[in-house]
Design a protein around this motif. Structure first.
Motif, PDB file in Angstrom:
ATOM      1  N   THR A 224       0.831  -1.212   0.000  1.00 57.37           N
ATOM      2  CA  THR A 224       0.000   0.000   0.000  1.00 57.37           C
ATOM      3  C   THR A 224       0.864   1.260   0.000  1.00 57.37           C
ATOM      4  N   VAL A 225       1.902   1.265   0.820  1.00 54.44           N
ATOM      5  CA  VAL A 225       2.784   2.433   0.885  1.00 54.44           C
ATOM      6  C   VAL A 225       3.537   2.604  -0.432  1.00 54.44           C
ATOM      7  N   TRP A 226       3.958   1.502  -1.018  1.00 52.58           N
ATOM      8  CA  TRP A 226       4.649   1.581  -2.316  1.00 52.58           C
ATOM      9  C   TRP A 226       3.732   2.224  -3.369  1.00 52.58           C
ATOM     10  N   LYS A 227       2.479   1.765  -3.424  1.00 54.34           N
ATOM     11  CA  LYS A 227       1.532   2.339  -4.388  1.00 54.34           C
ATOM     12  C   LYS A 227       1.265   3.810  -4.078  1.00 54.34           C
ATOM     13  N   ALA A 228       1.232   4.145  -2.790  1.00 54.46           N
ATOM     14  CA  ALA A 228       0.949   5.529  -2.403  1.00 54.46           C
ATOM     15  C   ALA A 228       2.054   6.478  -2.859  1.00 54.46           C
ATOM     16  N   ILE A 229       3.310   6.086  -2.648  1.00 59.12           N
ATOM     17  CA  ILE A 229       4.394   6.990  -3.031  1.00 59.12           C
ATOM     18  C   ILE A 229       4.543   7.060  -4.543  1.00 59.12           C
ATOM     19  N   CYS A 230       4.127   6.001  -5.244  1.00 58.36           N
ATOM     20  CA  CYS A 230       4.164   6.044  -6.713  1.00 58.36           C
ATOM     21  C   CYS A 230       2.996   6.861  -7.266  1.00 58.36           C
ATOM     22  N   HIS A 231       1.916   6.952  -6.489  1.00 56.45           N
ATOM     23  CA  HIS A 231       0.726   7.674  -6.952  1.00 56.45           C
ATOM     24  C   HIS A 231       0.998   9.168  -7.063  1.00 56.45           C
ATOM     25  N   LYS A 232       1.638   9.754  -6.054  1.00 53.46           N
ATOM     26  CA  LYS A 232       1.965  11.182  -6.111  1.00 53.46           C
ATOM     27  C   LYS A 232       3.024  11.492  -5.057  1.00 53.46           C
ATOM     28  N   SER A 242       4.737  13.467   8.969  1.00 52.47           N
ATOM     29  CA  SER A 242       3.904  12.925  10.038  1.00 52.47           C
ATOM     30  C   SER A 242       4.746  11.991  10.904  1.00 52.47           C
ATOM     31  N   TYR A 243       4.754  12.232  12.188  1.00 53.15           N
ATOM     32  CA  TYR A 243       5.589  11.425  13.092  1.00 53.15           C
ATOM     33  C   TYR A 243       5.239   9.944  12.992  1.00 53.15           C
ATOM     34  N   GLY A 244       3.945   9.615  13.061  1.00 52.78           N
ATOM     35  CA  GLY A 244       3.540   8.216  13.030  1.00 52.78           C
ATOM     36  C   GLY A 244       3.892   7.528  11.732  1.00 52.78           C
ATOM     37  N   HIS A 245       3.660   8.216  10.617  1.00 54.75           N
ATOM     38  CA  HIS A 245       3.976   7.626   9.308  1.00 54.75           C
ATOM     39  C   HIS A 245       5.483   7.516   9.095  1.00 54.75           C
ATOM     40  N   TYR A 246       6.223   8.489   9.616  1.00 51.52           N
ATOM     41  CA  TYR A 246       7.689   8.419   9.497  1.00 51.52           C
ATOM     42  C   TYR A 246       8.231   7.244  10.310  1.00 51.52           C
ATOM     43  N   GLU A 247       7.639   6.993  11.464  1.00 46.41           N
ATOM     44  CA  GLU A 247       8.039   5.842  12.270  1.00 46.41           C
ATOM     45  C   GLU A 247       7.773   4.545  11.519  1.00 46.41           C
ATOM     46  N   TRP A 248       6.616   4.469  10.860  1.00 39.22           N
ATOM     47  CA  TRP A 248       6.314   3.270  10.059  1.00 39.22           C
ATOM     48  C   TRP A 248       7.357   3.096   8.961  1.00 39.22           C
ATOM     49  N   PHE A 249       7.679   4.190   8.261  1.00 39.04           N
ATOM     50  CA  PHE A 249       8.657   4.124   7.176  1.00 39.04           C
ATOM     51  C   PHE A 249      10.018   3.669   7.707  1.00 39.04           C
ATOM     52  N   SER A 250      10.415   4.191   8.849  1.00 41.46           N
ATOM     53  CA  SER A 250      11.719   3.844   9.425  1.00 41.46           C
ATOM     54  C   SER A 250      11.811   2.353   9.753  1.00 41.46           C
ATOM     55  N   LYS A 251      10.689   1.774  10.166  1.00 45.84           N
ATOM     56  CA  LYS A 251      10.705   0.371  10.587  1.00 45.84           C
ATOM     57  C   LYS A 251      10.517  -0.599   9.424  1.00 45.84           C
ATOM     58  N   HIS A 252       9.691  -0.243   8.446  1.00 52.94           N
ATOM     59  CA  HIS A 252       9.262  -1.217   7.445  1.00 52.94           C
ATOM     60  C   HIS A 252       9.827  -0.992   6.047  1.00 52.94           C
ATOM     61  N   ALA A 253      10.334   0.197   5.768  1.00 54.95           N
ATOM     62  CA  ALA A 253      10.871   0.448   4.424  1.00 54.95           C
ATOM     63  C   ALA A 253      12.184  -0.311   4.227  1.00 54.95           C
TER      64      ALA A 253
END
Length: 430
Positions: A224-232, A242-253
């Motif tokens: 889902t995140v991959w599609k989101a960043i490719c979307h725009k 966003s703190y919460g989303h950045y934390e997700w990116f740091s852990k799962h990317a």
């Protein structure tokens, strides 16, 4: 001779005086409003074919009810609904679908015809067209500019009324997924009119692709995140801001996602989690054919390897601070070959300058000559530079003093000529 408008003539004529010859001549004018004035006996298939031979249905309204029902084919009904939405009740029920409904929804204020649409004619596409038409009406009435909440409420109310006429199979989850995917209506607005039974993981994942910062991180997964960043690229900013989303990116990317992010928005390199900020990824980022805002693109000294410096030279658009110990003869040669803008010249230690570089500066970017060691600027070069711009004289004080001592002339004569008119107009004693 003035052209005769037979359609207009027939409109002013009693029925008993109208002849078939008149009707045939008027039909060749291809004015659909002719059917309003013809007695039924003259409305034949041949006459209708002649009237509607062209696609131009004009600006005058005409009544489908004037045409006998057995002669109302799909083409005529489509022309009728495009001309006037009030013709919809006179369209045979078998034609009230697909392009006929699309043309009805193209008109404003179609709500009072909803009860005439057969249940079998509704599908995801027709429902979507109706919703977009209602949304367009709200916008044309001034919505979302002056009183956004009021007009949004109006849209939500009208949409709920319209959906009450739609069978359940035509407003399933696919409808809401397509509305979100199209992006023509704000996702927050869609969320307010969407049934709660559809608000599950698939819905929030589709929403995240549209605007990830509006969705809680518990609904996110890698795809889902991959599609989101490719979307725009706005979704990338949403993640990094966003703190919460950045934390997700740091852990799962992973490296692939970090590389994709930099391909799409290289200006965010400084915001990458530290484990992704490597010289190799920086080189990959610099090679992306996207604009980089150098004002905010600050690099840590440990990233400025020789390979990174070479990548900067190949890009040749901006040069962050290069550590002085990084410079060497080989790197200077590389910059001289690829860094044609010479934006890097002020950072180069003067002891590493070469005659080849000096010649390039004088030939291609003479405005940068003052960064060069004086020994590389011959007297002839200095005279040419002063001839181009007298302000350059201040950079050659020793040579100017020698010139004055040898010739007895003023400094302004160094390297250039001063015409007589200029000297006469100075009004001084020299």
């Amino acid at each position: 001779m003035k052209e005769i408008n037979m359609t207009k003539a027939i409109s002013c004529m009693p029925d008993k005086f109208i002849t078939m010859e008149m009707v045939e001549l008027a039909a060749t004018e291809h004015r659909p409003e002719l059917v309003n004035y013809l007695p039924e006996k003259y409305i034949t298939s041949e006459i209708l074919d002649s009237i509607f031979k062209t696609d131009d249905y004009g600006w005058r309204s005409w009544q489908l009810s004037k045409i006998p029902e057995e002669k109302r084919n799909r083409q005529i009904c489509l022309r009728a609904i495009k001309a006037e939405k009030s013709n919809f009740p006179d369209i045979p029920e078998k034609y009230r679908n697909s392009d006929i409904l699309e043309s009805l929804f193209a008109h404003r204020n179609f709500m009072h015809y909803l009860h005439l649409i057969p249940s079998s004619s509704w599908n995801n596409g027709t429902v979507r067209d109706a919703i977009y038409s209602l949304y367009r009406d709200v916008q044309q009435n001034g919505g979302y500019r002056y009183c956004s909440e009021r007009y949004e409420q109006q849209f939500l109310y009208e949409t709920s009324v319209m959906l009450s006429f739609v069978p359940r199979q035509a407003k399933d989850f696919r409808l809401w997924k397509e509305l979100i995917h199209d992006g023509r209506i704000a996702t927050m607005t869609i969320d307010k009119m969407m049934p709660k039974c559809f608000k599950q993981a698939a819905y929030y994942k589709e929403w995240a692709i549209r605007c990830i910062k509006e969705v809680d991180t518990r609904w996110l997964d890698y795809d889902t995140v991959w599609k989101a960043i490719c979307h725009k690229t706005g979704n990338l900013h949403g993640i990094f801001d966003s703190y919460g989303h950045y934390e997700w990116f740091s852990k799962h990317a992973d490296d692939a996602m970090a590389d994709k992010a930099m391909e799409l928005e290289p200006n965010l390199f400084n915001k990458l989690p530290r484990r992704f900020r490597t010289p190799e990824r920086l080189i990959h980022t610099l090679e992306v054919k996207r604009e980089i805002n150098s004002y905010n693109f600050h690099l840590e000294p440990n990233l400025m390897t020789e390979e990174v410096c070479m990548a900067l030279a190949r890009r040749d658009s901006f040069y962050p601070d290069i550590p002085s110990e990084r410079w060497n003869r080989e790197l200077v040669e590389y910059f001289t070959e690829y860094g044609n803008s010479l934006y890097w010249l002020p950072q180069l230690p003067k002891k590493l300058q070469t005659r080849k570089l000096a010649e390039k500066v004088i030939k291609e970017k003479p405005q940068y000559f003052h960064y060069l060691r004086m020994e590389f600027i011959t007297p002839e070069m200095s005279r040419l530079l002063c001839q181009k711009d007298q302000d350059n004289i201040r950079h050659f004080k020793e040579r100017v003093m020698e010139f004055q001592k040898y010739t007895g002339l003023q400094a302004e004569f160094y390297g250039c000529e001063t015409d007589f008119e200029h000297i006469r107009d100075r009004n001084d004693s020299r």
